[in-house]
Motif scaffolding. Sequence first.
Motif, PDB file in Angstrom:
ATOM      1  N   THR A  49      -2.779  -0.830   7.448  1.00 60.00           N
ATOM      2  CA  THR A  49      -4.237  -0.796   7.381  1.00 60.00           C
ATOM      3  C   THR A  49      -4.758   0.444   6.664  1.00 60.00           C
ATOM      4  O   THR A  49      -5.935   0.771   6.762  1.00 60.00           O
ATOM      5  CB  THR A  49      -4.830  -0.827   8.807  1.00 60.00           C
ATOM      6  N   THR A  50      -3.880   1.140   5.955  1.00 64.95           N
ATOM      7  CA  THR A  50      -4.304   2.339   5.227  1.00 64.95           C
ATOM      8  C   THR A  50      -3.977   2.225   3.742  1.00 64.95           C
ATOM      9  O   THR A  50      -3.032   1.568   3.356  1.00 64.95           O
ATOM     10  CB  THR A  50      -3.624   3.611   5.784  1.00 64.95           C
ATOM     11  N   VAL A  51      -4.795   2.892   2.934  1.00 61.84           N
ATOM     12  CA  VAL A  51      -4.592   2.948   1.483  1.00 61.84           C
ATOM     13  C   VAL A  51      -4.837   4.381   1.036  1.00 61.84           C
ATOM     14  O   VAL A  51      -5.824   5.005   1.436  1.00 61.84           O
ATOM     15  CB  VAL A  51      -5.564   2.009   0.738  1.00 61.84           C
ATOM     16  N   LYS A  52      -3.928   4.913   0.209  1.00 63.63           N
ATOM     17  CA  LYS A  52      -4.098   6.242  -0.370  1.00 63.63           C
ATOM     18  C   LYS A  52      -3.973   6.132  -1.882  1.00 63.63           C
ATOM     19  O   LYS A  52      -3.062   5.470  -2.375  1.00 63.63           O
ATOM     20  CB  LYS A  52      -3.044   7.217   0.155  1.00 63.63           C
ATOM     21  N   SER A  53      -4.878   6.781  -2.604  1.00 63.30           N
ATOM     22  CA  SER A  53      -4.773   6.789  -4.062  1.00 63.30           C
ATOM     23  C   SER A  53      -3.649   7.712  -4.477  1.00 63.30           C
ATOM     24  O   SER A  53      -3.398   8.738  -3.840  1.00 63.30           O
ATOM     25  CB  SER A  53      -6.090   7.247  -4.690  1.00 63.30           C
ATOM     26  N   GLU A  54      -2.939   7.326  -5.551  1.00 61.67           N
ATOM     27  CA  GLU A  54      -1.927   8.225  -6.108  1.00 61.67           C
ATOM     28  C   GLU A  54      -2.577   9.429  -6.775  1.00 61.67           C
ATOM     29  O   GLU A  54      -1.969  10.479  -6.911  1.00 61.67           O
ATOM     30  CB  GLU A  54      -1.064   7.460  -7.116  1.00 61.67           C
ATOM     31  N   GLU A  55      -3.830   9.282  -7.152  1.00 61.79           N
ATOM     32  CA  GLU A  55      -4.585  10.391  -7.741  1.00 61.79           C
ATOM     33  C   GLU A  55      -5.011  11.331  -6.622  1.00 61.79           C
ATOM     34  O   GLU A  55      -5.648  10.915  -5.653  1.00 61.79           O
ATOM     35  CB  GLU A  55      -5.811   9.853  -8.480  1.00 61.79           C
ATOM     36  N   VAL A  56      -4.638  12.596  -6.725  1.00 61.61           N
ATOM     37  CA  VAL A  56      -4.912  13.562  -5.664  1.00 61.61           C
ATOM     38  C   VAL A  56      -5.605  14.786  -6.240  1.00 61.61           C
ATOM     39  O   VAL A  56      -5.629  15.004  -7.448  1.00 61.61           O
ATOM     40  CB  VAL A  56      -3.608  13.989  -4.940  1.00 61.61           C
ATOM     41  N   ASP A  57      -6.164  15.613  -5.327  1.00 61.45           N
ATOM     42  CA  ASP A  57      -6.773  16.863  -5.772  1.00 61.45           C
ATOM     43  C   ASP A  57      -5.719  17.964  -5.827  1.00 61.45           C
ATOM     44  O   ASP A  57      -4.527  17.706  -5.623  1.00 61.45           O
ATOM     45  CB  ASP A  57      -7.946  17.249  -4.859  1.00 61.45           C
ATOM     46  N   LYS A  58      -6.127  19.179  -6.090  1.00 60.65           N
ATOM     47  CA  LYS A  58      -5.170  20.273  -6.249  1.00 60.65           C
ATOM     48  C   LYS A  58      -4.428  20.594  -4.967  1.00 60.65           C
ATOM     49  O   LYS A  58      -3.374  21.219  -4.992  1.00 60.65           O
ATOM     50  CB  LYS A  58      -5.890  21.519  -6.768  1.00 60.65           C
TER      51      LYS A  58
ATOM     52  N   TYR B 256      -9.206   7.364   0.235  1.00 57.29           N
ATOM     53  CA  TYR B 256      -8.432   7.151   1.455  1.00 57.29           C
ATOM     54  C   TYR B 256      -9.139   6.098   2.294  1.00 57.29           C
ATOM     55  O   TYR B 256     -10.317   6.239   2.640  1.00 57.29           O
ATOM     56  CB  TYR B 256      -8.276   8.436   2.259  1.00 57.29           C
ATOM     57  N   LEU B 257      -8.433   5.012   2.578  1.00 53.24           N
ATOM     58  CA  LEU B 257      -8.972   3.920   3.395  1.00 53.24           C
ATOM     59  C   LEU B 257      -8.140   3.787   4.650  1.00 53.24           C
ATOM     60  O   LEU B 257      -6.918   3.630   4.591  1.00 53.24           O
ATOM     61  CB  LEU B 257      -8.948   2.597   2.614  1.00 53.24           C
ATOM     62  N   SER B 258      -8.789   3.912   5.793  1.00 51.42           N
ATOM     63  CA  SER B 258      -8.162   3.612   7.071  1.00 51.42           C
ATOM     64  C   SER B 258      -9.115   2.661   7.762  1.00 51.42           C
ATOM     65  O   SER B 258     -10.158   3.065   8.284  1.00 51.42           O
ATOM     66  CB  SER B 258      -7.947   4.878   7.901  1.00 51.42           C
ATOM     67  N   VAL B 259      -8.770   1.382   7.703  1.00 51.77           N
ATOM     68  CA  VAL B 259      -9.695   0.316   8.100  1.00 51.77           C
ATOM     69  C   VAL B 259     -10.408   0.662   9.406  1.00 51.77           C
ATOM     70  O   VAL B 259      -9.759   0.995  10.399  1.00 51.77           O
ATOM     71  CB  VAL B 259      -8.921  -1.012   8.252  1.00 51.77           C
TER      72      VAL B 259
ATOM     73  N   LEU C 265     -17.667  10.817  -0.114  1.00 52.87           N
ATOM     74  CA  LEU C 265     -18.548   9.737   0.328  1.00 52.87           C
ATOM     75  C   LEU C 265     -17.776   8.922   1.356  1.00 52.87           C
ATOM     76  O   LEU C 265     -16.602   8.619   1.157  1.00 52.87           O
ATOM     77  CB  LEU C 265     -18.947   8.844  -0.842  1.00 52.87           C
ATOM     78  N   GLU C 266     -18.421   8.556   2.458  1.00 55.44           N
ATOM     79  CA  GLU C 266     -17.705   7.866   3.531  1.00 55.44           C
ATOM     80  C   GLU C 266     -18.591   6.778   4.119  1.00 55.44           C
ATOM     81  O   GLU C 266     -19.783   6.994   4.350  1.00 55.44           O
ATOM     82  CB  GLU C 266     -17.313   8.873   4.619  1.00 55.44           C
ATOM     83  N   TRP C 267     -18.004   5.600   4.321  1.00 55.43           N
ATOM     84  CA  TRP C 267     -18.750   4.517   4.952  1.00 55.43           C
ATOM     85  C   TRP C 267     -17.771   3.485   5.518  1.00 55.43           C
ATOM     86  O   TRP C 267     -16.569   3.558   5.282  1.00 55.43           O
ATOM     87  CB  TRP C 267     -19.701   3.865   3.953  1.00 55.43           C
ATOM     88  N   LYS C 268     -18.306   2.522   6.252  1.00 54.43           N
ATOM     89  CA  LYS C 268     -17.490   1.433   6.783  1.00 54.43           C
ATOM     90  C   LYS C 268     -17.429   0.329   5.739  1.00 54.43           C
ATOM     91  O   LYS C 268     -18.449  -0.202   5.325  1.00 54.43           O
ATOM     92  CB  LYS C 268     -18.077   0.896   8.094  1.00 54.43           C
ATOM     93  N   THR C 269     -16.215   0.003   5.326  1.00 59.65           N
ATOM     94  CA  THR C 269     -16.025  -0.961   4.244  1.00 59.65           C
ATOM     95  C   THR C 269     -15.513  -2.291   4.771  1.00 59.65           C
ATOM     96  O   THR C 269     -14.908  -2.353   5.847  1.00 59.65           O
ATOM     97  CB  THR C 269     -15.031  -0.413   3.203  1.00 59.65           C
ATOM     98  N   ASN C 270     -15.736  -3.320   3.987  1.00 55.78           N
ATOM     99  CA  ASN C 270     -15.173  -4.643   4.291  1.00 55.78           C
ATOM    100  C   ASN C 270     -13.974  -4.958   3.425  1.00 55.78           C
ATOM    101  O   ASN C 270     -13.427  -6.058   3.490  1.00 55.78           O
ATOM    102  CB  ASN C 270     -16.251  -5.735   4.084  1.00 55.78           C
ATOM    103  N   LEU C 271     -13.558  -4.000   2.603  1.00 59.31           N
ATOM    104  CA  LEU C 271     -12.424  -4.232   1.713  1.00 59.31           C
ATOM    105  C   LEU C 271     -11.131  -4.322   2.501  1.00 59.31           C
ATOM    106  O   LEU C 271     -10.922  -3.580   3.465  1.00 59.31           O
ATOM    107  CB  LEU C 271     -12.309  -3.103   0.689  1.00 59.31           C
ATOM    108  N   ASP C 272     -10.261  -5.212   2.061  1.00 56.69           N
ATOM    109  CA  ASP C 272      -8.945  -5.354   2.687  1.00 56.69           C
ATOM    110  C   ASP C 272      -7.945  -4.498   1.912  1.00 56.69           C
ATOM    111  O   ASP C 272      -7.980  -4.446   0.687  1.00 56.69           O
ATOM    112  CB  ASP C 272      -8.508  -6.831   2.642  1.00 56.69           C
ATOM    113  N   PRO C 273      -7.029  -3.806   2.612  1.00 56.12           N
ATOM    114  CA  PRO C 273      -6.044  -2.974   1.906  1.00 56.12           C
ATOM    115  C   PRO C 273      -5.251  -3.735   0.856  1.00 56.12           C
ATOM    116  O   PRO C 273      -4.853  -3.171  -0.154  1.00 56.12           O
ATOM    117  CB  PRO C 273      -5.125  -2.488   3.046  1.00 56.12           C
ATOM    118  N   SER C 274      -5.046  -5.036   1.073  1.00 52.71           N
ATOM    119  CA  SER C 274      -4.252  -5.817   0.118  1.00 52.71           C
ATOM    120  C   SER C 274      -4.944  -5.951  -1.234  1.00 52.71           C
ATOM    121  O   SER C 274      -4.322  -6.330  -2.222  1.00 52.71           O
ATOM    122  CB  SER C 274      -3.966  -7.204   0.690  1.00 52.71           C
ATOM    123  N   ALA C 275      -6.236  -5.641  -1.304  1.00 53.69           N
ATOM    124  CA  ALA C 275      -6.958  -5.756  -2.570  1.00 53.69           C
ATOM    125  C   ALA C 275      -6.564  -4.648  -3.548  1.00 53.69           C
ATOM    126  O   ALA C 275      -6.789  -4.763  -4.744  1.00 53.69           O
ATOM    127  CB  ALA C 275      -8.468  -5.707  -2.312  1.00 53.69           C
TER     128      ALA C 275
END
Length: 942
Positions: A77-86, A93-96, A57-67
């Motif tokens: 300006t990027t956020v990656k979850s530690e939870e990954v796929d195989k 994945y957030l890239s503002v 799912l992909e969209w333009k978010t207003n969330l700040d990476p610091s949240a």
Amino acid sequence: MGVALTRSAQWTAVGHGAKTLEVTPLNEAIVKEIIMFVESFIYKYPQEANYVFVEPLEWKTNLDPSAFGSGYAVSGTTVKSEEVDKNGEPLLYLSVPQIKIRSFGQLSRMLYIAKNMKLKEAQACIEDYEFSNGCRAPPWRQIKGEICYVLVKPHDAETLCVTCSKEGVFLNGGKTDDEGQINYERKGEIYKDLVTLLKEKSAIFSENMSKQEIKFSEQPQKDQPNEAPKEEVAITHKASVTSRKSTQEKNRINLGRSQLTKRLEPSLNWRTSVSSKESRNTLRDTQVEKHGGKLEKSRSSVSPGRAQLIRKSVEKIEEIISDSSSESEEDEEQPDHRQEANADLPSEYWQIQKLVKYLKGGNQTATVIALCSMKDFNLAQETCQLAIRDVGGLEVLINLLETDEVKCKIGSLKILKEISHNPQIRRNIVDLGGLPVMVNILDSPHKSLKCLAAETIANVAKFRRARRVVRRHGGITKLVALLDCGKHSGEPAQSSLYETRDVEVARCGALALWSCSKSYANKEAIRKAGGIPLLARLLKTSHENMLIPVVGTLQECASEENYRAAIKAERIIENLVKNLNSENEQLQEHCAMAIYQCAEDEETRDLVRLHGGLKPLASLLNNTDNKERLAAVTGAIWKCSISKENVTKFREYKAIETLVGLLTDQPEEVLVNVVGALGECCQEHENRVIIRRCGGIQPLVNLLVGINQALLVNVTKAVGACAVEPESMMIIDRLDGVRLLWSLLKNPHPDVKASAAWALCPCIQNAKDAGEMVRSFVGGLELVVNLLKSDNKEVLASVCAVITNIAKDQENLAVITDHGVVPLLSKLANTNNDKLRRHLAETISRCCMWGRNRVAFGEHKAVAPLVRYLKSNDTNVHRATAQALYQLSEDADNCVTMHENGAVKLLLDMVGSPDEELQEAAAGCISNIRRLALAIEKARYS
């Protein structure tokens, strides 16, 4: 839900035909329903929540990476979850401003992080969502092969509503109403493309097209999409989310990416089975020079792009091998996968590569000059770092460390120290065998060399494999020796320590030990090498640059029980408390974190109080800008609050009010500690009153909807403690807190389940109508009975406590009996865990008060195991067991079983107990057994 959004939601077209949800009560209700479903998904369907979407799912978010807090890697300006796929791809994945989410679990977590923005985020995700396969048709039409829908207004005909499908294009039934609904049924024949259809339906279009010198091929070119002339036809996409301009921009971006990929592609003859040694030799032999704007390569060189691909393959193999390490408690640092191309590189890149050439082939003087010149570059810049590596400079620098020339060694180490901040360079240094060489330099008589080697080791030992190499080559012992480097001088060790060079050597040694101490094996090696007394001595210095790595090392090591005992013995706590008053924020942070680690021990908690450490900790709560320090301070306060004497002091310092103020707008790391501290403080009446008067109940209840397991364990404990007060319970009930606690019984983590169950007990005890409240939870009674199938002792004990409380209501007792509570409780009777025994006995006692449950417990063989509980050393177990046996003894067969298993003698000993409840239950049980015996005897003689 997709059908509801399409057919029931109210949409409004804006801009270039794109549609958004109107601001209406119906739309808001639909979106809220979706939010509720997604938020609860992770609890209701924990296994399904981990499934990875085929496309994100992909969209333009207003969330700040610091949240984003724990569980996420935040960088700029990027956020990656530690939870990954195989495949190692992050599930969030957030890239503002773009965000991509690939599982319901991460979607649920995102909504929690969004807090009051969740409605906007959900709406942004929903609005005319475009499927990654390029389709704009709704999913129930995609399965029929439909792709999108187009409205066409020719000059000489009515507006045409066209369906584009895999089979071709055709006219559909058109719009059915003013809200833009489409009758999807096909009307007429299927055409191969839109142009052919329009030629058939519009004479003017056909005439104008015949005048155009455009050849329409059977299949359009990849980067040249067919377009009808703008003056002939106006096309509006039914479900478009981007204008044609943005589509063309995407095409340009994709074209650029494809060209970059082509530059980096290896030839078809490139072997994939490249060994680590072969790839390093290839890199070592690479030499690139710039002459007149052209690149010239030596015969054995490879392009930077190809070298990068080879290097990535090797690093991936190394990563797989390294992951099998026995040091599984540590995190292996992942290689950086950034792509490189040899275009648009700055002049420094080429200049550094020339200097590396001189390092390879020059004499001693030329080598020193080249090293000095290289040091003048900005080695913190990644381009310069990679320039050294790509042309084989790392091998040369490491080789220089094995020469006899001190100046060359110093120059090489100065460069390696700077560039080893780069994660890729760190891995390359280990691959090339650089660490054992640096470990050997630690024995050098030259203090400058020892300092540089230790600092470089500190940089390189940021990942597991590097730390293991240091230990296996004797590095830990040598680094510990650096802490005592002044002992061989003519002056006494203590005074010599304050000499500048000695202090610097010790500082660098501590810095390297700090990095190495993240490994359990290395912690043990430091302890065995005598590191604790030396660290304790260094802790008494006034040099802050020294104190930070020393305290940092102690902080890491204090996680082990052996270290905590040694830390007490060396009187380290006193100096940690003293340095809490430093003005250096980093030093304060590490001192607080070390106290947090050590304060698991009661004696340490007392030492912190006796040395005056509680007041500075309370004062530091007021400085909330530095979140890392705040997390450490709140952690120390939490652990110190386990002792009641410390809680009294914190109340005196007004720390409880300050902690309540930190319940909102803080990172999860801080919230876990704050709530943990309040949970300990809530064990006393005065503090529960303070928390309620400061408005702390509502933010605590709000945190019950989170997903952080540690936070949920702490917040349930705090809410449960507050529920002991009737006034607080009214607030919890009004805020729907009891329902939220009950929903946590579905949490997959056993600690959360158990903590939620314990918290429910005072809630049920203090509710106005507990029986009706519990029955109002759909499926609640069946859920709690099914939890008796758990294999976790703490969960079982807490669930038994909940059942004991809900069974006070006869209607609830009847329902749980119907759900099979008796056989499940009987099955647990053979436990040897005293905590579970106590609560299980209390539950059995309560359940005996319905129907024929007394008889059923006997039939399910629960009586004999209960008798054995009387041999426990815990008075609480005795009391609960005697009460259960008293209830069971109302059945004659149960009395026989008790007598046969020696219950009378054990109960007689308890009749004289100072515990009145135990006395009465024991006496009552003996009385029932005796009455049965007399009846049998009377029947025998009559």
